[in-house]
Design a protein around this motif. Sequence first.
Motif, mmCIF file in Angstrom:
data_model
loop_
_atom_site.group_PDB
_atom_site.id
_atom_site.type_symbol
_atom_site.label_atom_id
_atom_site.label_comp_id
_atom_site.label_asym_id
_atom_site.label_seq_id
_atom_site.Cartn_x
_atom_site.Cartn_y
_atom_site.Cartn_z
ATOM 1 N N SER A 146 -25.878 21.129 -8.782
ATOM 2 C CA SER A 146 -24.549 20.921 -9.359
ATOM 3 C C SER A 146 -23.491 20.873 -8.266
ATOM 4 N N ASP A 186 -24.796 15.695 -14.675
ATOM 5 C CA ASP A 186 -25.310 17.018 -14.335
ATOM 6 C C ASP A 186 -26.108 17.575 -15.504
ATOM 7 N N GLU A 187 -27.395 17.436 -15.439
ATOM 8 C CA GLU A 187 -28.294 17.856 -16.518
ATOM 9 C C GLU A 187 -27.716 17.485 -17.880
HETATM 10 MG MG LIG Z 1 -26.431 23.098 -12.251
#
Ligand SMILES: [Mg+2]
Lengths: 324, 255
Positions: A112, A224-225
């Motif tokens: 991240s 991000d995911e």
């Molecule tokens: Mg993360």
Amino acid sequence: MKARQNGRGSNDAPHGCANDSLSGRLLAKLMPLNPRASGTEGGMTVVSARSSEWVRPVTQQDPASAIIEIDRVSQVFQTSARKDHVALSDISLTIEEGAFVSILGPSGCGKSTLLYIVGGFVSPTSGAARMKGQAITGPGPDRGPVFQEFALFPWKTVLGNVMYGPRQQGVRAAEAEAQSRALIEMVGLKGYENFYPKELSGGMKQRVALARTLAYHPEVLLMDEPFGALDAHTRTRLQNDLLNIWERDRKTVLFVTHSVDEAVFLSDKVVMMSKSPGRIRQVIDIDLPRPRRRNELLLDPRYQKYVVDIERMFDESDQAGAPA
Amino acid sequence: MMSRFFSPNLVLGIAPILLVIALWQGLVSFGFAPAVLLPPPGFVFGRLLQQLVTSTFQHEIAATLIRLFAGFAIAVVLGVSIGIAAAASPAINAVVRPIVRVLAPLPKVALYPALLLLLGFGHGSKITLVAADALFPILLSTYYGASTVEQKLIWSAMAAGSSRYEILFKVVLPAAMPSILTGCRIGLVISCIVVFLAEMITSTDGLGHALVTAARTFQAVDMFVPLITISLLGLVLNGLLGVVRSYLLRGFPEA
Ligand SMILES: [Mg+2]
Ligand SMILES: Nc1ncnc2c1ncn2[C@@H]1O[C@H](COP(=O)(O)OP(=O)(O)OP(=O)(O)O)[C@@H](O)[C@H]1O
């Protein structure tokens, strides 16, 4: 600092002004580049979100040219508990225009953080990230984030959320609405224009978030995911839809995940990271034909080999114990 | 959570009020209190209806309402803008915080004599007092709400091209709205109390003044009429605020 920002509700009395821990919090959040990392570089400059780097010379670049360069980026966080925590150590990575690149790694390896650096939300302790040759000094509409938490504006409808970007870009209301309606249809939410985010399921929320980001035509998608909070079935459907959308206009995508399948299925390139300190372990080119169809791919021995190989590599690093 | 108005719970909300009135009637009927001092509720409500059509009483209500609205509105505008500004700017916060710490616990009524001397017996002094008292809950809840806005909402707006200044209005303010409205609800109740109190202390008109005048002439019934009126006003205003709230927070999960 991140931990403190997110640690809401623990010791925040509702008497804001009387509580020192709140002071300056909003300011820190408003800073395009949080000057929160301890740096050897000296003064960290804070740049307005509207920085000149948005105004790029209109040069035609050949398709395989680098769009994002990450040049020996390190990130050190000063935390109260652990002094000088190295989240990223000497990361160098080049992302080509139009490529779908996944960042894969265990929790806490700095995926991240790396994405936030490219987004311009966080400034690296050392090193630099560049977009089309220009140093990234803040967020800009050329790089569109999609977060795991969706981060939709709860006070706006689906249409209002998607229209936010175009309106901020100065697109006229009628035109922005037409574009946004088309995008909402593209992500499969036709008929939900006037719903509020709270009335949507997780998968639908993430579709809205994707449409909201696509609406201001970023050149790079920073995800991000994005499917991390979704159930397996919804996740698969969104992966397929993302691939379809991507295959249509081939935006550059930087996609963070910790699912090996997801990374292999989607990407041209998988960047494997390892933890403490966050480093790039290996970059693997995924040489599978496109357009990719899930049911074909799952039976493809090449796909299976990629997945198994990558999983094995992670297992090895786990067995090697704590790296230096 | 606070009780909701305009909902199926309305019935449940009315029940305790009826209970209080029944108790009141009981006290009078069973001779626990002499009817001269505590007139039966039927009497008081009859008198209220009588009064409501007279222009003098309407004038008193209008005077009170003007002060209440003006004071509350000033408190909302100041509280929200100072709260957001303090959350966004450490410099403003550094100035505001000590002032808030000193002034928030101060009983604002203590300023009333000074306000009377400064602003006279008319609307000005009462409006100022109401605003001063309602300001702090609104300011504090705004500050809290603005300080706890989700980071990723701000980032999403930044990436879409909003400047920091725009984000204050387009993201921070709406995101802090639930917290702001909670502060407003507290501020509104305080406003009702304070406007009445101020009129009781020194005034030439208004509901509080009507009560004091009646009390001085031992008109028990006329004493209760303004009291009932201000609580009814409070009820209606709170209900209105509830409507505004559910409109403004229609997208928020908790609303
Ligand atoms: Mg993360
Ligand atoms: N603002 C911050 N302050 C201090 N430490 C931080 C901050 N942000 C991240 N870290 C630390 O840096 C490391 C990397 O964090 P990051 O969130 O980038 O990991 P991640 O790879 O995205 O993990 P996950 O897969 O769980 O999302 C973690 O050890 C985390 O504790």
